[in-house]
Design a protein around this motif. Structure first.
Motif, PDB file in Angstrom:
ATOM      1  N   LEU A 125       0.828  -1.206   0.000  1.00  0.00           N
ATOM      2  CA  LEU A 125       0.000   0.000   0.000  1.00  0.00           C
ATOM      3  C   LEU A 125       0.860   1.252   0.000  1.00  0.00           C
ATOM      4  O   LEU A 125       0.538   2.241  -0.673  1.00  0.00           O
ATOM      5  N   ALA A 126       1.956   1.234   0.736  1.00  0.00           N
ATOM      6  CA  ALA A 126       2.825   2.408   0.818  1.00  0.00           C
ATOM      7  C   ALA A 126       3.552   2.673  -0.494  1.00  0.00           C
ATOM      8  O   ALA A 126       3.714   3.829  -0.909  1.00  0.00           O
ATOM      9  N   ALA A 130      -2.916   2.964  -2.277  1.00  0.00           N
ATOM     10  CA  ALA A 130      -3.948   2.272  -1.503  1.00  0.00           C
ATOM     11  C   ALA A 130      -5.295   2.264  -2.197  1.00  0.00           C
ATOM     12  O   ALA A 130      -6.320   2.002  -1.562  1.00  0.00           O
ATOM     13  N   LEU A 215       0.437   7.056   4.301  1.00  0.00           N
ATOM     14  CA  LEU A 215      -0.814   6.311   4.149  1.00  0.00           C
ATOM     15  C   LEU A 215      -1.933   6.961   4.952  1.00  0.00           C
ATOM     16  O   LEU A 215      -1.727   7.383   6.097  1.00  0.00           O
TER      17      LEU A 215
END
Length: 287
Positions: A125-126, A130, A215
């Protein structure tokens, strides 16, 4: 085990590897309910999570459990020829999500990781964005930074982790002697670095540490009583990196579970935790 749901074994090809995924039947009820994709701990096969996956399905979630690269049904088997590390594990997460897109479209999507699987999900995700999911659940996922371990134990963590890395470097592969199962030396190298420095490595030229701090999606972070590998402070250390994300922090206690706990045992005593995950998933924004 007889009461656990059956699953369908499928495979996703990625960069010369094959990632095994276990797809559970759709739960009863709304077909557009939340979906969760589970990533296991280092050296743990996806089938170990069958009781937990069944409980999540019974709670109304569509469930998929993936095997980490080189474990269970996933290839390649770790050997001296393997060069993969955290970068590839993070990429695998995205490839599986892409393959599942037709089944996940229109429903809230939750990534759930245990230990190394949680780190891989977080790094995906980073590093890659995301947009594919709506939330992240980290169960017994911490940063094994030696300074965060309680008491004198911290002084054993550093030589232990770095010793494993030294053996993996010398042999070209970690044989799995008493820890983690057989692993590619790149995975052990990156894991040992986090234990030594308390920081994620730079991956593909990207400062993963800074990327984690950017995030913004909701995160459920759970630590477990009597966790021999990821005690509560190591989870706190990881959560402190999530400076822009709304983090729901929970300590799963023996009293709440009604059974003994440790880094792996919570999976077999996870019914109360299942309810917490299901509530978290139900609260994610609708697509």
């Amino acid at each position: 085990m007889s009461g656990d749901a059956e699953y369908t074994q499928e495979f996703v090809d990625v960069d010369g590897a094959r990632i095994g995924i276990q797809v559970y039947p759709e739960p009863d009820g709304a077909p557009d309910g939340p979906a969760v994709v589970i990533w296991p701990a280092m050296g743990v096969r996806a089938r170990y999570y069958r009781p937990f996956a069944t409980a999540l399905r019974d709670a109304g979630l569509a469930v998929v459990v993936a095997d980490l690269r080189g474990t269970g049904a996933s290839t390649p088997a770790p050997s001296r020829a393997c060069r993969y590390g955290y970068r590839e594990l993070a990429t695998d997460v995205g490839t599986v999500l892409d393959a599942l897109k037709p089944r996940l479209d229109g429903r809230p999507r939750l990534l759930l990781g245990h230990s190394l699987g949680g780190q891989a999900a977080l790094l995906h995700l980073a590093l890659h964005g995301a947009d594919r999911v709506d939330g992240l659940a980290l169960l017994a996922v911490g940063m094994p930074y030696w300074r965060t371990y309680p008491g004198r134990r911290r002084y054993g963590v550093l030589p232990y982790t770095q010793g494993i890395a030294a053996v993996a470097g010398a042999l070209g592969v970690w044989p799995g002697w008493g820890f983690g199962g057989r692993q590619a030396r790149g995975v052990i190298r990156d894991w040992a670095r986090t234990a030594r420095t308390g920081r994620f490595p730079t991956l593909d030229g990207v400062d993963a540490e800074a990327a984690v701090g950017r995030l913004t999606l909701p995160v459920l972070a759970v630590s477990v009583d009597d966790d021999q590998y990821t005690p509560h402070p190591t989870v706190d250390h990881l959560c402190a990196k999530l400076t822009a994300a709304p983090v729901s922090r929970h300590r799963y206690t023996v009293a709440e579970a009604g059974a003994p706990l440790d880094h792996f045992g919570w999976v077999r005593a996870g019914l109360p935790l299942t309810r917490r995950v299901a509530d978290f998933a139900a609260g994610l924004p609708r697509r």
